[in-house]
Design a protein around this motif. Structure first.
Motif, PDB file in Angstrom:
ATOM      1  N   GLU A  83       6.797   8.131 -10.621  1.00  9.54           N
ATOM      2  CA  GLU A  83       6.396   8.215 -12.023  1.00  9.54           C
ATOM      3  C   GLU A  83       5.989   9.630 -12.390  1.00  9.54           C
ATOM      4  O   GLU A  83       6.366  10.157 -13.441  1.00  9.54           O
ATOM      5  CB  GLU A  83       5.246   7.251 -12.286  1.00  9.54           C
ATOM      6  N   LYS A  84       5.247  10.269 -11.504  1.00  7.85           N
ATOM      7  CA  LYS A  84       4.828  11.650 -11.748  1.00  7.85           C
ATOM      8  C   LYS A  84       6.036  12.570 -11.812  1.00  7.85           C
ATOM      9  O   LYS A  84       6.120  13.466 -12.654  1.00  7.85           O
ATOM     10  CB  LYS A  84       3.873  12.105 -10.647  1.00  7.85           C
ATOM     11  N   SER A  85       7.015  12.349 -10.913  1.00  9.63           N
ATOM     12  CA  SER A  85       8.221  13.174 -10.896  1.00  9.63           C
ATOM     13  C   SER A  85       9.026  12.993 -12.170  1.00  9.63           C
ATOM     14  O   SER A  85       9.566  13.950 -12.724  1.00  9.63           O
ATOM     15  CB  SER A  85       9.063  12.828  -9.671  1.00  9.63           C
ATOM     16  N   GLU A  86       9.101  11.755 -12.659  1.00 12.31           N
ATOM     17  CA  GLU A  86       9.843  11.496 -13.887  1.00 12.31           C
ATOM     18  C   GLU A  86       9.176  12.145 -15.087  1.00 12.31           C
ATOM     19  O   GLU A  86       9.846  12.664 -15.986  1.00 12.31           O
ATOM     20  CB  GLU A  86       9.973   9.982 -14.093  1.00 12.31           C
ATOM     21  N   ARG A  87       7.838  12.118 -15.113  1.00 12.95           N
ATOM     22  CA  ARG A  87       7.128  12.782 -16.210  1.00 12.95           C
ATOM     23  C   ARG A  87       7.377  14.279 -16.180  1.00 12.95           C
ATOM     24  O   ARG A  87       7.590  14.907 -17.214  1.00 12.95           O
ATOM     25  CB  ARG A  87       5.622  12.512 -16.117  1.00 12.95           C
ATOM     26  N   ALA A  88       7.365  14.846 -14.955  1.00 10.25           N
ATOM     27  CA  ALA A  88       7.615  16.285 -14.835  1.00 10.25           C
ATOM     28  C   ALA A  88       9.024  16.633 -15.266  1.00 10.25           C
ATOM     29  O   ALA A  88       9.263  17.652 -15.915  1.00 10.25           O
ATOM     30  CB  ALA A  88       7.373  16.741 -13.395  1.00 10.25           C
ATOM     31  N   ALA A  89       9.993  15.750 -14.927  1.00  8.48           N
ATOM     32  CA  ALA A  89      11.376  15.995 -15.330  1.00  8.48           C
ATOM     33  C   ALA A  89      11.510  15.937 -16.845  1.00  8.48           C
ATOM     34  O   ALA A  89      12.231  16.724 -17.464  1.00  8.48           O
ATOM     35  CB  ALA A  89      12.308  14.975 -14.678  1.00  8.48           C
ATOM     36  N   TRP A 104       0.827  -1.210   0.000  1.00  9.51           N
ATOM     37  CA  TRP A 104       0.000   0.000   0.000  1.00  9.51           C
ATOM     38  C   TRP A 104       0.861   1.260   0.000  1.00  9.51           C
ATOM     39  O   TRP A 104       0.498   2.272  -0.601  1.00  9.51           O
ATOM     40  CB  TRP A 104      -0.944   0.008   1.201  1.00  9.51           C
ATOM     41  N   ALA A 105       2.028   1.211   0.658  1.00  9.73           N
ATOM     42  CA  ALA A 105       2.934   2.362   0.656  1.00  9.73           C
ATOM     43  C   ALA A 105       3.749   2.412  -0.628  1.00  9.73           C
ATOM     44  O   ALA A 105       3.967   3.482  -1.209  1.00  9.73           O
ATOM     45  CB  ALA A 105       3.855   2.309   1.870  1.00  9.73           C
ATOM     46  N   GLY A 106       4.178   1.228  -1.093  1.00  6.08           N
ATOM     47  CA  GLY A 106       5.004   1.179  -2.300  1.00  6.08           C
ATOM     48  C   GLY A 106       4.271   1.682  -3.525  1.00  6.08           C
ATOM     49  O   GLY A 106       4.866   2.337  -4.393  1.00  6.08           O
ATOM     50  N   GLU A 107       2.970   1.384  -3.628  1.00  8.14           N
ATOM     51  CA  GLU A 107       2.204   1.835  -4.788  1.00  8.14           C
ATOM     52  C   GLU A 107       2.130   3.362  -4.830  1.00  8.14           C
ATOM     53  O   GLU A 107       2.271   3.983  -5.893  1.00  8.14           O
ATOM     54  CB  GLU A 107       0.801   1.231  -4.754  1.00  8.14           C
ATOM     55  N   TRP A 108       1.903   3.966  -3.669  1.00  8.50           N
ATOM     56  CA  TRP A 108       1.817   5.436  -3.646  1.00  8.50           C
ATOM     57  C   TRP A 108       3.177   6.053  -3.957  1.00  8.50           C
ATOM     58  O   TRP A 108       3.268   7.013  -4.728  1.00  8.50           O
ATOM     59  CB  TRP A 108       1.322   5.899  -2.279  1.00  8.50           C
ATOM     60  N   LEU A 109       4.232   5.493  -3.398  1.00 10.83           N
ATOM     61  CA  LEU A 109       5.576   6.019  -3.653  1.00 10.83           C
ATOM     62  C   LEU A 109       5.959   5.852  -5.120  1.00 10.83           C
ATOM     63  O   LEU A 109       6.557   6.747  -5.720  1.00 10.83           O
ATOM     64  CB  LEU A 109       6.592   5.309  -2.757  1.00 10.83           C
ATOM     65  N   ALA A 110       5.586   4.702  -5.722  1.00 11.88           N
ATOM     66  CA  ALA A 110       5.889   4.486  -7.136  1.00 11.88           C
ATOM     67  C   ALA A 110       5.139   5.484  -8.005  1.00 11.88           C
ATOM     68  O   ALA A 110       5.671   5.991  -9.001  1.00 11.88           O
ATOM     69  CB  ALA A 110       5.523   3.056  -7.533  1.00 11.88           C
ATOM     70  N   GLY A 111       3.883   5.767  -7.633  1.00 11.08           N
ATOM     71  CA  GLY A 111       3.115   6.766  -8.379  1.00 11.08           C
ATOM     72  C   GLY A 111       3.748   8.142  -8.325  1.00 11.08           C
ATOM     73  O   GLY A 111       3.760   8.877  -9.317  1.00 11.08           O
ATOM     74  N   ARG A 112       4.296   8.498  -7.152  1.00 12.72           N
ATOM     75  CA  ARG A 112       4.965   9.794  -7.035  1.00 12.72           C
ATOM     76  C   ARG A 112       6.235   9.831  -7.884  1.00 12.72           C
ATOM     77  O   ARG A 112       6.528  10.844  -8.521  1.00 12.72           O
ATOM     78  CB  ARG A 112       5.309  10.083  -5.567  1.00 12.72           C
TER      79      ARG A 112
END
Length: 461
Positions: free
Chosen positions: A114-120, A104-112
């Protein structure tokens, strides 16, 4: 490297709290009792907290952000569970062991991530075309129409200021209890509303300041005259902006309320970023009932430049960026244009935030000189951020107010009256214990507003 990452101090955690109630509630959860399945790695802390329901609350913190996620219904950000977990992790011992995050924690962290990589990827290129208006000419016409509306508002405001001065400042108090612009004229609020209609929120804010100055205490006519002069200077600066040097023209535009998009600063054709290790000096939140404003002060380790990052939330929008004092951030900043740039947008981060050193500071005379230099470039500036080194807080005595004094006792700086009702002043005195300390704050025409002291770790005031 520490498998749990660099631990924060208790004061750094408490600096994230949205209010005193959250600090107290988080402190009650800073023991192992209510927690199970806690863990931490280089970038995150997680755990389950027992609540009033059958299912425990799931709390996870991305300490690289930092960012927070909790399954509790609280609308505060961060909530008491996130604060309690961070306080537990910041303490000594093995209450939060190292490990791998649960699903449950890993999924949220992975989503963040992925979002950070898209922003980069967006910042790196390829997105400028997506942000380009479909009709550049139409966008240009809209910008020109707004400039015309602001110009009309500034011209109207000039006439109202002339009427006020022609009638006399004393009439401002007698006509309508300090709310009238002129004898028989509209109120300050009405004039401010006219500036909002003219799409000049900066002018509107200064008009409201005029209204609050009238009959506000001893010698209010002098302060009102000063505010009128600054407002007149801003009006004339905008109306004659084409004749101003480019940096000063940019300052005038920002003061009347014209802003630059952060994305344009970071990725536009004229983008210019400054990479440094930025020490977080202070984080302040203010809430006017409609909008939450977060001010994060930074100082470059290599450049020595000050920077101010602003973020806004409200009406369901949470403030995602939280940086407690004392952290160092290796990142790119892009400064907003102006004669004395201070506000900046945060670009790419090159490493996770980590605890930093006590910042180097200056004496009182140098701080006043820095404020004077900044005021020369931006006459509408209220204050300038400075770090004072080796100063001692002096409580009121012999008819004087609170002051900060140099070690030689030859220079002293009065504290801003806005800080006089805060218990932080006595806390500042307690931290000092009569010995010189390092203090960060804002130096301005009202005095010095202390925000953070080092003991040797940072303490928010």
């Amino acid at each position: 490297m520490n498998p749990q990452g660099e631990r924060w101090t208790t004061d750094q955690v408490l600096a994230l709290a949205p209010d005193d109630a959250s600090r107290k509630a988080g402190g009650k959860l800073a023991s192992p009792g209510p927690w199970t399945e806690t863990g931490a790695d280089e970038g995150a802390v997680w755990g389950l907290c027992r609540g009033s329901g059958k299912k425990p609350y799931q709390a996870v913190i991305d300490i690289k952000g930092p960012a927070f996620k909790c399954s509790c219904p609280s609308r505060k950000f961060p909530c008491k569970h996130a604060l309690g977990l961070l306080l537990l992790w910041a303490g000594e011992g093995t209450a939060v062991p190292g490990g791998e995050p649960p699903q449950w924690a890993g999924e949220w962290l992975a989503g963040r991530r992925e979002k950070s990589e898209r922003a980069a990827g967006t910042a790196a290129g390829g997105s400028a075309a997506a942000r380009t208006p479909a009709d550049p000419e139409a966008a240009k016409r809209r910008a020109e129409r707004r400039l015309q509306r602001i110009g009309a508002g500034a011209t109207e405001l000039e006439r109202r200021l002339e009427d006020l001065l022609r009638t006399g400042l004393a009439a401002a108090e007698g006509a309508g209890g300090g709310t009238s612009v002129e004898n028989g004229g509209g109120s300050w609020d009405e004039t401010a509303a006219r500036m909002v209609d003219a799409q000049a929120p900066g002018l509107a804010a200064r008009v409201r300041e005029l209204g609050s100055t009238v009959a506000s205490g001893a010698d209010w006519p002098s302060r009102l005259l000063e505010e009128c002069a600054l407002l007149h200077l801003l009006d004339q600066g905008f109306l004659g902006r084409e004749r101003l040097p480019a940096p000063l023209a940019a300052t005038v535009r920002s003061r009347v309320g014209l802003t630059t998009e952060a994305a344009d600063l970071l990725t536009g054709p004229d983008a210019a970023t400054v990479r440094d290790r930025w020490l977080v000096l202070a984080q302040q939140d203010s809430d006017d009932g409609k909008l939450i404003t977060r001010r994060i002060h930074l100082r470059g380790e290599r450049t020595g430049r000050m920077a101010l990052h602003l973020s806004f939330g409200g009406q369901g929008r949470l403030l995602d960026l939280a940086l407690p004092p004392g952290l160092v951030l290796d990142a790119d900043l892009a400064y907003y244009p102006g004669a004395r740039p201070l506000r900046a947008a945060l670009g790419e981060r090159h490493a996770p935030a980590a605890p930093g050193p006590v910042p180097p500071g200056c004496g009182i005379d140098a701080a006043l000189a820095a404020y004077g230099d900044a005021l020369r470039d931006d006459p509408w500036l209220d204050s300038w951020p400075v770090v004072l080194a080796d100063v001692t807080p002096v409580p009121p005595r012999d008819g004087t107010g609170w002051q900060l004094a140099d070690t030689d006792g030859e220079s002293a700086l009065p504290l801003d009256p806005r800080s006089l009702g805060r218990t932080g002043l006595w806390r500042l005195a307690a931290i000092s214990g009569g010995a010189p300390i390092t203090v960060f704050g804002e130096c301005g025409h009202r005095g010095f507003l202390p925000l953070t002291a080092w003991d040797p770790t940072p303490v928010s005031l």
